[in-house]
Design a protein around this motif. Structure first.
Motif, mmCIF file in Angstrom:
data_model
loop_
_atom_site.group_PDB
_atom_site.id
_atom_site.type_symbol
_atom_site.label_atom_id
_atom_site.label_comp_id
_atom_site.label_asym_id
_atom_site.label_seq_id
_atom_site.Cartn_x
_atom_site.Cartn_y
_atom_site.Cartn_z
ATOM 1 N N ILE A 33 -3.781 -9.126 -3.081
ATOM 2 C CA ILE A 33 -3.121 -9.285 -2.072
ATOM 3 C C ILE A 33 -1.573 -8.771 -1.951
ATOM 4 C CG2 ILE A 33 -2.166 -11.522 -0.683
ATOM 5 C CD1 ILE A 33 -4.590 -12.937 -1.401
ATOM 6 N N ALA A 34 -1.083 -8.904 -3.253
ATOM 7 C CA ALA A 34 0.259 -8.258 -3.269
ATOM 8 C C ALA A 34 0.410 -6.871 -3.000
ATOM 9 C CB ALA A 34 0.862 -8.639 -4.606
ATOM 10 N N GLY A 35 -0.709 -6.102 -3.381
ATOM 11 C CA GLY A 35 -0.621 -4.633 -3.251
ATOM 12 C C GLY A 35 -0.922 -4.483 -1.508
ATOM 13 N N LYS A 36 -1.635 -5.012 -1.043
ATOM 14 C CA LYS A 36 -1.774 -4.897 0.374
ATOM 15 C C LYS A 36 -0.709 -5.617 1.337
ATOM 16 C CE LYS A 36 -5.883 -7.133 0.370
ATOM 17 N NZ LYS A 36 -7.298 -7.630 0.627
ATOM 18 N N GLN A 37 -0.051 -6.521 0.669
ATOM 19 C CA GLN A 37 1.064 -7.069 1.661
ATOM 20 C C GLN A 37 2.306 -6.114 1.409
ATOM 21 O OE1 GLN A 37 2.266 -10.540 2.975
ATOM 22 N NE2 GLN A 37 0.498 -9.454 3.719
ATOM 23 N N ALA A 38 2.258 -5.275 0.238
ATOM 24 C CA ALA A 38 3.495 -4.012 0.160
ATOM 25 C C ALA A 38 3.161 -3.272 1.052
ATOM 26 C CB ALA A 38 3.407 -3.626 -1.176
ATOM 27 N N SER A 39 1.606 -2.731 1.535
ATOM 28 C CA SER A 39 1.515 -1.875 2.430
ATOM 29 C C SER A 39 1.801 -2.422 3.818
ATOM 30 C CB SER A 39 0.041 -1.554 2.363
ATOM 31 O OG SER A 39 -0.518 -1.157 1.200
ATOM 32 N N VAL A 40 1.638 -3.753 4.055
ATOM 33 C CA VAL A 40 2.118 -4.222 5.362
ATOM 34 C C VAL A 40 3.537 -4.098 5.567
ATOM 35 C CG1 VAL A 40 2.476 -6.444 6.696
ATOM 36 C CG2 VAL A 40 0.157 -5.842 5.593
ATOM 37 N N GLU A 41 4.561 -4.360 4.543
ATOM 38 C CA GLU A 41 5.678 -4.142 4.434
ATOM 39 C C GLU A 41 6.107 -2.754 5.073
ATOM 40 O OE1 GLU A 41 10.079 -4.948 1.980
ATOM 41 O OE2 GLU A 41 8.053 -5.269 1.066
ATOM 42 N N ARG A 42 5.640 -1.819 4.389
ATOM 43 C CA ARG A 42 5.754 -0.491 4.353
ATOM 44 C C ARG A 42 5.527 -0.058 6.139
ATOM 45 N NH1 ARG A 42 3.831 0.235 -0.672
ATOM 46 N NH2 ARG A 42 1.671 0.673 -0.072
ATOM 47 N N VAL A 43 4.606 -0.512 6.386
ATOM 48 C CA VAL A 43 4.266 -0.416 8.067
ATOM 49 C C VAL A 43 5.406 -0.937 8.808
ATOM 50 C CG1 VAL A 43 2.552 -0.849 10.041
ATOM 51 C CG2 VAL A 43 1.769 -0.051 7.752
ATOM 52 N N LEU A 44 5.622 -2.095 8.637
ATOM 53 C CA LEU A 44 6.652 -2.812 9.453
ATOM 54 C C LEU A 44 8.024 -2.171 9.321
ATOM 55 C CD1 LEU A 44 6.091 -6.700 8.739
ATOM 56 C CD2 LEU A 44 5.013 -5.123 10.643
ATOM 57 N N ARG A 45 8.417 -1.493 8.282
ATOM 58 C CA ARG A 45 9.669 -0.937 8.091
ATOM 59 C C ARG A 45 9.850 0.619 8.672
ATOM 60 N NH1 ARG A 45 13.003 -4.327 5.547
ATOM 61 N NH2 ARG A 45 12.360 -5.844 4.125
ATOM 62 N N ALA A 71 10.662 -6.796 12.023
ATOM 63 C CA ALA A 71 10.193 -5.873 13.236
ATOM 64 C C ALA A 71 9.547 -6.770 14.318
ATOM 65 C CB ALA A 71 9.094 -4.766 12.882
ATOM 66 N N VAL A 72 9.555 -5.814 15.571
ATOM 67 C CA VAL A 72 9.002 -6.868 16.666
ATOM 68 C C VAL A 72 7.724 -5.993 17.028
ATOM 69 C CG1 VAL A 72 11.141 -7.762 17.383
ATOM 70 C CG2 VAL A 72 10.372 -5.696 18.401
ATOM 71 N N GLY A 73 6.796 -6.889 17.791
ATOM 72 C CA GLY A 73 5.658 -6.181 18.568
ATOM 73 C C GLY A 73 5.952 -5.836 19.917
ATOM 74 N N GLY A 74 5.814 -4.722 20.377
ATOM 75 C CA GLY A 74 6.212 -4.445 21.708
ATOM 76 C C GLY A 74 5.015 -4.054 22.698
#
Length: 215
Positions: A5-17, A184-187
């Protein structure tokens, strides 16, 4: 929190940034999928969430994954465990849901897809954090309390970062991004139905350029 989960959450952070705005897209006609995604990327919006709200959504994800370079391609509105397998098979690289449930979270644990679950209250955010989800979608952002509500969560829940989605406008985006717990925001305003229906990709690219410049 598990290492997976930590690894996948790091991937989510990269997407949001990747940028201040994640494009939230409803594809009604498959022929629009690729040029729409190309217009968004050309305008500087690299993260695109195709919502699973139409019969062609999975095919749209499949086409974009095969034909559009430079896009971080998500599948949104995941509501059932089977949606994770379908999204991954179609070529999505992250998954988003409007809320969460025990069954959905169990499926996310078993899936290779990085997952951004939705939360609308402090209790929901805390429950997700207990499962290892530091990055969450605040949805529906405006009806759920808006900027002031999410600001009030920053101090008691300092370890959670949000992508605010749902009723967020271009003009309000700077106020959201000024919050310490919003990355980030979703638009959905980037892809208005009339422009998509008309195939006005230059206009959508222009909206994407404006969104990419927001801070």
């Amino acid at each position: 929190m598990s290492d997976a989960i930590a690894g996948k959450q790091a991937s989510v952070e990269r997407v949001l940034r990747l940028g201040p705005v994640v494009a939230v897209v409803v594809v009604r006609e498959l022929a629009h999928a690729v040029p729409l995604a190309r217009a968004l990327v050309a305008g500087g919006v690299k993260a695109v969430e195709v919502t699973l709200r139409t019969p062609v959504a999975l095919d749209a994800i499949r086409a974009i994954a095969a034909e559009v370079e430079g896009v971080a391609l998500g599948a949104g509105t995941l509501l059932a465990p089977r949606d994770f397998d379908a999204a991954l098979a179609a070529g999505a690289t992250f998954a988003v849901s409007p809320g969460s449930s025990p069954l959905l979270l169990d499926a996310a644990d078993d899936s290779a897809l990085p997952y951004l679950p939705g939360a609308a209250t402090a209790t929901e955010a805390m429950t997700l954090a207990e499962r290892g989800y530091r990055w969450q979608k605040f949805f529906p952002a405006v009806p759920a309390g808006g900027v002031e509500y999410l600001k009030s969560l920053a101090s008691p829940l300092p370890g959670i970062g949000f992508c605010a989605t749902g009723g967020v406008s271009a003009s309000a985006t700077p106020a959201w991004l000024a919050l310490p717990n919003v990355v980030a925001v979703g638009g959905s305003w980037l892809t208005p139905h009339d422009l998509v229906a008309a195939g006005n990709w230059p206009a959508i690219a222009a909206l994407a350029r404006e969104a990419a410049a927001l801070r």
